[in-house]
Design an enzyme around this catalytic site. Structure first.
Site, PDB file in Angstrom:
ATOM      1  N   ASP A   1      36.540  40.326  40.647  1.00 16.35           N
ATOM      2  CA  ASP A   1      36.756  39.778  41.981  1.00 16.35           C
ATOM      3  C   ASP A   1      35.355  39.788  42.656  1.00 16.35           C
ATOM      4  O   ASP A   1      34.369  39.856  42.190  1.00 16.35           O
ATOM      5  CB  ASP A   1      37.646  40.765  42.500  1.00 16.35           C
TER       6      ASP A   1
ATOM      7  N   GLU B   1      31.605  35.771  44.225  1.00 15.99           N
ATOM      8  CA  GLU B   1      31.164  34.639  44.814  1.00 15.99           C
ATOM      9  C   GLU B   1      29.489  34.641  44.949  1.00 15.99           C
ATOM     10  O   GLU B   1      28.827  33.398  44.799  1.00 15.99           O
ATOM     11  CB  GLU B   1      31.644  34.088  46.452  1.00 15.99           C
TER      12      GLU B   1
ATOM     13  N   ASP C   1      42.748  35.033  48.751  1.00 15.15           N
ATOM     14  CA  ASP C   1      43.626  35.695  49.557  1.00 15.15           C
ATOM     15  C   ASP C   1      44.398  34.679  50.595  1.00 15.15           C
ATOM     16  O   ASP C   1      44.019  34.731  51.485  1.00 15.15           O
ATOM     17  CB  ASP C   1      42.643  36.630  50.327  1.00 15.15           C
TER      18      ASP C   1
HETATM   19  C1  GLC Z   1      40.039  40.918  47.361  1.00 21.69           C
HETATM   20  C2  GLC Z   1      40.854  40.095  46.361  1.00 21.69           C
HETATM   21  C3  GLC Z   1      42.105  40.886  46.258  1.00 21.69           C
HETATM   22  C4  GLC Z   1      42.055  42.053  46.236  1.00 21.69           C
HETATM   23  C5  GLC Z   1      41.084  42.647  47.113  1.00 21.69           C
HETATM   24  C6  GLC Z   1      40.626  44.408  46.699  1.00 21.69           C
HETATM   25  O1  GLC Z   1      40.572  40.664  48.711  1.00 21.69           O
HETATM   26  O2  GLC Z   1      40.753  38.712  46.543  1.00 21.69           O
HETATM   27  O3  GLC Z   1      42.932  40.270  45.516  1.00 21.69           O
HETATM   28  O4  GLC Z   1      43.186  42.870  46.105  1.00 21.69           O
HETATM   29  O5  GLC Z   1      39.640  42.120  47.154  1.00 21.69           O
HETATM   30  O6  GLC Z   1      40.114  44.558  45.608  1.00 21.69           O
END
Ligand code: GLC
Length: 812
Positions: free
Chosen positions: A405, A408, A488
């Site tokens: 995650d 980017e 998100d």
């Molecule tokens: C980001 C991700 C989400 C995750 C969060 C905490 O917002 O997109 O899916 O739960 O980080 O890791």
């Protein structure tokens, strides 16, 4: 071909020549080169149906790519060069590039001379010192798709987008840019003509589909050279597979990743994870995967574990395994900047000097979940290998998959949400001369390289296990390393709708393993109805993961009481019954790049030709070529809506009823998602299991839906290893023919290929749409009896497994 003068160029000989009033040209038979003023142009064909156009302000543009392998780029076909009315004509056997040597305007046509893509009149290409701008004609009858999971409508026409990977928590219905940059578009017009355009450029770029300039496609980037490919073919499927040829196919997923996945930011303790698993099993909700989000870690430090809350990860992994569940762990890329704290990932990374640098050579430090963090330079080989090694301990415990995650990369507390553009990366990659590159150039590929390092690391750590990696950010070609999700989103009906457009466009952009956060990640708690409808649709999406934000009320399947749970369970169960069909689609995708989830026009481009560009609404989609899923385009409304099927004779998936009309009026019901089956489909289904890890017990069901072009196939393997590459798979084609009255049917089972042993010993054959008054059935000349269900108009018969060729006849 137009009347022309063939210049007769010899292979591999570079000939310099002059044509009247034209600039100096160098031509060879496999790359056409032209220099005009400060612009250097090269045109080549990597395949008959794919031309590559490169333009730069430097004579020697670099031939490098993160998306297209050097092997593919090196392949150059002979171009037949001729002149035609002062235009240079470069032809393969599938397309012709017409170049005006004075203006460098380009027009690409098919062999019949029909224009696929043409430069707009006026200045079509402009360099501005750093980057460039191009203008192409957008015919009024054309529609545009692709660019991955952008917001807005399915069709990109009249929209404009930036490509700059961005962490956009709780994005709106039109927020742009988002997490991924996939500069590929598919164009399709209502005569059925289609083309693809892939602009291989990693810098911040834009695609404006007639928004700022009427009927003109404006494309540009802030840096780099012009390097784009144009693809042609008989229809959109050819374009998608040509794009797959260029950027690669997703490897066959582990089957369990196609099961139901439950996730939350975060299950806070080992006990909580275990209790979710227990409830899934107690409530008989089939599931394959549980996720652990950042809070399992020690102060959000990647590759650490909070041993107070998760005292025995090993025991947890094996408890889950005993319940036929896989565990996926989040492993974000930002390594905590924690010198002298015995935090091994920082210490070893620093010792190997693998973090990205500020221009002065110091490590770049930015704030993310762990506070101050440093960032591996994934474009370096040594950093990718180092990253892969970080997973060793988790791999030893048997953790099933990894979630990348924030790649980017996301950086907190700065207006840009990411690193400064002058942060320095070093590129060491296939076909690249090792060199330094700015973050401005590397930003959009950073997430893809993160997931690549994870994927390659998993192959090293567990060589005969198919990796599962989920990434949020990526670039063109990232499908070779990871599945993805749309980030998100929010718990709104608008986002439920949006999910279909995003997932369909991701599929058209090479990413076939795609999903969204079921129920919505951010915002208010979804209403019970919204979550139920989301689960119904999600059951037909490639990746099916319920995930939601911290501090939001629970969003698991059971949270709204038994009535909702019963509906949701029924849809999840149906997905598991359909798993043989879904898994066979995944296997096909690994060979031809066609997405699992498709817009209707991909299977039925002729609907476009009829002027209705999608056949029904944009909210309808297909799973493979055989199932059409038709939610309402106003999912919160009780109002009846229209469904338009590609032809008459489709079947209602739930009732088996053959539909005499292609136009249907549907009155929404909470417990019903309309799903239709193509006449002529042959679908394999299995008895219900609670996880793909369980062996189904009972017969394999083969459902035959009588109609034209009647065919299907079985594909099975162990679902987890690479043994299928050595022959441990089972493949069998099945075809059928029926007369117009549908009372005479013949069915052929082809020979079975591969050495994988079937789990079934019986087959239940279910023929839908048979209209005979009675059924005389023979198999290879021997009489059989079947059961005739008048209400459902289905004829079923149980057979011993058909491992060999076999011929069945049914007549009244
Ligand atoms: C980001 C991700 C989400 C995750 C969060 C905490 O917002 O997109 O899916 O739960 O980080 O890791």
């Amino acid at each position: 071909m137009p009347k022309s003068t063939y210049l007769g160029l010899c292979a591999s000989t570079l000939i310099l020549g002059l044509i009247a009033a034209s600039p100096v040209m160098a031509k060879s038979s496999d790359t056409y080169v032209l220099d005009k003023g400060h612009v250097h142009l090269e045109i080549s064909a990597v395949r008959d149906d794919i031309v590559r156009i490169r333009m730069s302000e430097h004579k020697k543009a670099r031939d490098e790519s993160f998306a297209v392998s050097s092997e593919v780029r090196k392949a150059h076909l002979t171009l037949h060069v001729s002149t035609d009315h002062k235009l240079i004509s470069l032809a393969t056997s599938s397309l012709i590039v017409k170049l005006d040597p004075k203006t460098l305007a380009i027009r690409i046509t098919d062999m019949q001379g029909q224009v696929l893509l043409a430069d707009a009149s006026g200045q079509a290409v402009r360099f501005d010192g750093q980057g460039f701008h191009m203008r192409k004609v957008m015919p009024q009858n054309a529609h545009y798709f692709g660019l991955g999971d952008k917001t807005g409508p399915l069709d990109r026409r009249d929209q404009a987008f930036s490509l700059w990977n961005t962490d956009n928590f709780g994005f709106g219905d039109y927020t742009d840019p988002l997490y991924k940059s996939i500069p590929f578009i598919l164009g399709l017009d209502n005569t059925g003509k289609s083309f693809g355009l892939f602009m291989d450029n990693t810098w911040r770029s834009y695609f404006d589909f007639g928004k700022s300039e009427r009927d003109t496609l404006n494309i540009g980037a802030e840096g780099g050279d012009i390097d784009y490919y144009v693809m042609t073919g008989k229809g959109p499927k050819d374009i998608i597979s040509a794009y797959g040829y260029l950027t690669g196919h997703a490897p066959l997923t582990p089957e369990w990743a196609l099961g139901f996945q439950q996730s939350h930011w975060s299950y806070m303790t080992q006990g909580e994870v275990k209790s979710i698993a227990d409830t899934l099993r107690k409530d008989h909700i089939p599931a394959d995967v549980l996720y652990m989000d950042i809070d399992y870690q020690d102060h959000n430090k990647p590759f650490s574990v909070n041993t107070q809350a998760f005292p025995d990860l090993k025991a947890l992994v094996s408890d889950l395994k005993a319940q036929d569940l896989h565990l996926v762990l989040i492993t974000d890329l930002h390594i905590a900047h924690a010198p002298n704290q015995q935090y091994k990932p920082y210490d070893s990374g620093e010792a190997s000097d693998i973090f990205v640098k500020n221009p002065d050579g110091s490590d770049f430090v930015g704030k993310v979940w762990p506070g101050d963090a440093v960032f591996p330079d994934f474009s370096r080989k040594v950093a990718r290998q180092w990253w892969g090694q970080q997973y060793k301990d988790f791999a030893k415990l048997g953790v099933g998959g990894f979630w990348n995650d924030m790649d980017e990369p996301s950086v907190f507390e700065v207006a840009t949400k990411t690193m400064p553009l002058d942060v320095v990366h070093t590129i060491e990659d296939d076909g690249f001369t090792t060199r330094k590159a700015s973050h401005a150039e590397m930003h959009n590929v950073y997430g893809m390289l993160n997931s690549r390092a994870t994927y390659e690391g998993a192959l090293v750590n567990t060589p005969n296990t198919r990796p599962f990696v989920l990434t949020r950010a990526s670039y063109a070609g990232g499908q070779k390393y990871a599945a993805t999700w749309t980030g998100d989103n929010s718990s709104t009906y608008a986002h439920l709708k949006l999910a279909t457009y995003m997932l369909v466009n991701l599929g058209l952009s090479g990413f076939s393993y795609v999903g969204d956060d079921i129920g919505g990640f951010a915002g208010n708690q979804p209403s019970a109805d919204l979550l139920t409808r989301w689960i119904e649709i999600g059951a037909f999406n490639p990746i099916f993961r319920d995930h939601y934000q911290k501090d939001k009320p629970a969003q698991e399947v059971w949270v709204n009481g038994p009535d909702h749970e019963a509906i949701r369970r029924r849809y999840i169960e149906e997905r598991y019954r359909l798993m043989p069909y879904i898994y066979a689609l995944a296997e096909e995708n690994s060979r031809n790049g066609l997405p699992l989830m498709r817009p209707v026009f991909l299977s039925y481009p002729e609907v476009v030709a009829k002027g209705d560009h999608l056949g029904g609404t944009d909210d309808q989609f297909m799973l493979g070529d055989n199932l059409l899923i038709a939610p309402s385009s106003a999912p919160e409304s009780p109002q009846a809506y229209d469904i338009s099927l590609p032809s008459k004779g489709w079947y209602d998936y739930w009732t088996s009823q053959r539909l005499d009309e292609a136009a249907i009026k549907e009155t929404p019901r909470l417990d019903h998602l309309p799903v239709f089956v193509r006449p002529g489909a042959i679908l394999a289904k299995q008895p219900l299991v609670q996880s793909t890890m369980q062996t189904p017990s009972g017969p394999l069901e083969i459902h035959v839906y009588l109609g034209p072009d009647c065919q299907g196939h079985l594909y099975f393997d162990d679902g987890v290893s690479f043994d299928y590459k050595k022959g441990a798979y089972l493949r069998q084609n099945i075809s059928c023919q029926s007369n117009a009255a549908l009372d005479k049917v013949s069915l052929d089972f082809g020979p079975r290929e591969g050495q994988y042993h079937a789990w079934w010993s019986q087959i239940r054959l279910i023929i839908h749409g048979y209209r005979g008054q009675s059924a005389h059935i023979t198999q290879d000349g021997h009489a059989l009896t079947g059961q005739w269900d008048v209400t459902n108009q289905t004829l079923s018969l149980d057979l011993a497994d058909l491992a060999h060729q076999s011929h069945l006849e049914i007549k009244s």
